[in-house]
Enzyme design. Structure first.
Site, PDB file in Angstrom:
ATOM      1  N   ARG A  59       0.846  -1.201   0.000  1.00  0.00           N
ATOM      2  CA  ARG A  59       0.000   0.000   0.000  1.00  0.00           C
ATOM      3  C   ARG A  59       0.880   1.250   0.000  1.00  0.00           C
ATOM      4  NH1 ARG A  59       1.596   1.907   4.077  1.00  0.00           N
ATOM      5  NH2 ARG A  59       0.450   3.828   3.651  1.00  0.00           N
ATOM      6  N   GLY A  60       0.217   2.420  -0.160  1.00  0.00           N
ATOM      7  CA  GLY A  60       0.954   3.683  -0.294  1.00  0.00           C
ATOM      8  C   GLY A  60       1.126   3.948  -1.776  1.00  0.00           C
ATOM      9  N   ALA A  61       0.832   5.194  -2.198  1.00  0.00           N
ATOM     10  CA  ALA A  61       0.761   5.482  -3.638  1.00  0.00           C
ATOM     11  C   ALA A  61       2.043   5.118  -4.397  1.00  0.00           C
ATOM     12  CB  ALA A  61       0.383   6.945  -3.841  1.00  0.00           C
ATOM     13  N   ARG A 102      -6.913  -0.470  -7.582  1.00  0.00           N
ATOM     14  CA  ARG A 102      -7.259   0.706  -6.758  1.00  0.00           C
ATOM     15  C   ARG A 102      -7.299   1.932  -7.680  1.00  0.00           C
ATOM     16  NH1 ARG A 102      -4.236   1.400  -1.141  1.00  0.00           N
ATOM     17  NH2 ARG A 102      -6.224   2.385  -0.618  1.00  0.00           N
ATOM     18  N   GLN A 200      -3.325   2.876   9.492  1.00  0.00           N
ATOM     19  CA  GLN A 200      -1.958   2.975   8.950  1.00  0.00           C
ATOM     20  C   GLN A 200      -1.063   3.841   9.846  1.00  0.00           C
ATOM     21  OE1 GLN A 200      -4.765   3.361   7.182  1.00  0.00           O
ATOM     22  NE2 GLN A 200      -4.552   2.686   5.078  1.00  0.00           N
ATOM     23  N   ASP A 244      -1.940  11.041  -2.923  1.00  0.00           N
ATOM     24  CA  ASP A 244      -2.194  10.025  -3.949  1.00  0.00           C
ATOM     25  C   ASP A 244      -2.417  10.608  -5.330  1.00  0.00           C
ATOM     26  OD1 ASP A 244      -2.942   8.749  -1.273  1.00  0.00           O
ATOM     27  OD2 ASP A 244      -2.846   7.056  -2.659  1.00  0.00           O
ATOM     28  N   LYS A 255      -5.337  10.089   2.021  1.00  0.00           N
ATOM     29  CA  LYS A 255      -6.120   9.239   2.923  1.00  0.00           C
ATOM     30  C   LYS A 255      -7.264   9.997   3.589  1.00  0.00           C
ATOM     31  CE  LYS A 255      -5.796   5.776   3.560  1.00  0.00           C
ATOM     32  NZ  LYS A 255      -6.671   4.832   2.810  1.00  0.00           N
TER      33      LYS A 255
HETATM   34  O1  MRU Z   1      -4.817   3.268   1.567  1.00  0.00           O
HETATM   35  P1  MRU Z   1      -3.341   3.494   1.635  1.00  0.00           P
HETATM   36  O2  MRU Z   1      -2.730   2.976   2.897  1.00  0.00           O
HETATM   37  O3  MRU Z   1      -2.613   3.043   0.399  1.00  0.00           O
HETATM   38  O4  MRU Z   1      -3.234   5.085   1.679  1.00  0.00           O
HETATM   39  C1  MRU Z   1      -1.970   5.670   1.724  1.00  0.00           C
HETATM   40  C2  MRU Z   1      -2.016   7.149   1.753  1.00  0.00           C
HETATM   41  O5  MRU Z   1      -3.048   7.760   1.699  1.00  0.00           O
HETATM   42  C3  MRU Z   1      -0.707   7.847   1.729  1.00  0.00           C
HETATM   43  O6  MRU Z   1      -0.737   9.034   2.469  1.00  0.00           O
HETATM   44  C4  MRU Z   1      -0.385   8.186   0.272  1.00  0.00           C
HETATM   45  O7  MRU Z   1      -0.544   7.054  -0.529  1.00  0.00           O
HETATM   46  C5  MRU Z   1       0.966   8.715   0.114  1.00  0.00           C
HETATM   47  S1  MRU Z   1       2.164   7.476   0.427  1.00  0.00           S
HETATM   48  C6  MRU Z   1       3.651   8.194   0.354  1.00  0.00           C
END
Ligand code: MRU
Length: 345
Positions: A59-61, A102, A200, A244, A255
């Site tokens: 996870r994480g963009a 996603r 998270q 994202d 998020k």
């Molecule tokens: O649903 P997730 O855990 O993938 O969401 C992650 C976030 O919203 C992060 O803040 C975003 O992806 C930036 S990660 C560097």
């Protein structure tokens, strides 16, 4: 009362994504199990890859972009070769399936499209996915260096969700400046909100910042206003978050809960910074209203992470995974290229 007891010796960061030694599988850290269990998974099939993104094992963009590039490379190994190239139809199917896992983070589609283009132009796919990963490592380091210019010794940052190394590649975006600063001996503090419903913040950001040697305090999402209000006691210097997708007008999707944090930051006069690689900008979205917001299963609100279900059976739920922070609430956006006003992006 400050209940922080986390002055621990800095730990080596965990690796989130890599290729297996034989280069026939993607190995990921299962982020659903953090912080209690460190378990690595070897993924080979397109269904396993899709599921890993959809269920937030990875996870994480930026991280899902890097992962999808490796996934594309591995899945292509299973398709037929025609004229020394993988069959384009099947490559397209793999790409579409990965991208559909996603919708909100632009990095996922960006990385997959880059792999597809590499295939079309006959580039080596292994080199391309490794290049995407290496570029992300360099971008995170550059973002962290720029972010560090916003901090001085003793500062305290409030953050939301997880934008550290596990959401990216080394250091992170939103957490990168804190981690780099701590590595260089700065004394930094952070308030981390839990980030309902998938936690998270509590599970991953708290772990990463403690491991880096940042003095970290965990709060629930609904405590942010109280923390910012207690100016002399808590001394929040800034809010740092990842993102994202950035629309052409500087609105930012991140998020769920980020926009609330931004509203509170504006109210209490706390500067609000967004961190991301330039590949997160999406000029095809004119404003935040054009960004597709992922909606997830209601069970994430009603039962996941609880010993027992906490809400009445059949309760109607709304579970958006992201929200849009309007550009006017953002002090600046920090990328690998520097620090910009949202209307300059
Ligand atoms: O649903 P997730 O855990 O993938 O969401 C992650 C976030 O919203 C992060 O803040 C975003 O992806 C930036 S990660 C560097």
């Amino acid at each position: 009362m400050n209940t922080n007891k986390n002055n621990r010796i800095p730990q080596k960061p965990l690796i989130n994504i890599r290729l297996s030694d034989k280069k026939d599988a993607v190995i990921i850290l299962d982020q659903r199990l953090l912080p209690n269990t460190i378990k690595y998974l070897e993924l080979r099939t397109i269904d396993e890859m899709y599921d890993a993104i959809y269920t937030l094992k990875v996870r994480g963009a930026p991280a899902i972009g890097v992962f999808a590039a490796y996934a594309f490379y591995i899945c292509c190994q299973h398709i037929e070769v025609e004229d020394k190239k993988y069959k384009s139809d099947e490559c397209n199917q793999i790409a579409e399936k990965l991208k559909s896992a996603r919708p909100t983070a632009v990095n996922l589609a960006w990385a997959v499209d880059r792999m597809l283009a590499a295939h079309k132009s006959g580039k080596d796919l292994l080199c391309e996915c490794q290049a995407i990963h290496n570029e992300d490592i360099a971008m995170c380091k550059a973002i962290s260096e720029h972010g560090l210019t916003l901090l001085k010794d003793g500062d305290c940052v409030i953050t939301h969700c997880n934008a550290g190394a596990l959401a990216t590649s080394q250091y992170g975006t939103g957490l990168g400046a804190l981690i780099l600063g701590a590595e260089r001996g700065m004394k930094l503090r952070a308030y981390v909100d839990e980030t309902r419903p998938l936690l998270q913040g509590a599970r991953i950001t708290a772990l990463e910042l403690m491991n880096a040697g940042v003095d970290t305090t965990l709060i629930c999402d609904n405590m942010v206003s109280a923390v910012m209000q207690q100016k002399t006691l808590r001394q929040i210097s800034a809010a740092f978050v990842g993102c994202d997708r950035v629309a052409a007008n500087g609105d930012v999707a991140n998020k769920i809960g980020t926009s609330g944090l931004a509203v509170l930051a504006k109210h209490y006069g706390v500067p609000f910074y967004v961190f991301c690689p330039a590949s997160t900008f999406d000029k095809s979205c004119k404003t935040g209203a054009d960004i597709v917001i992922e909606e997830r299963n209601a069970t994430e609100i009603t039962e996941l992470y609880f010993k027992e279900r906490i809400a009445p059976k059949d309760i109607k739920c709304f579970n958006p995974s992201f929200d849009v922070t309007p550009a006017e609430l953002i002090t600046a956006i920090v990328t690998e290229k520097g620090i910009f006003a949202p209307n300059e992006v």
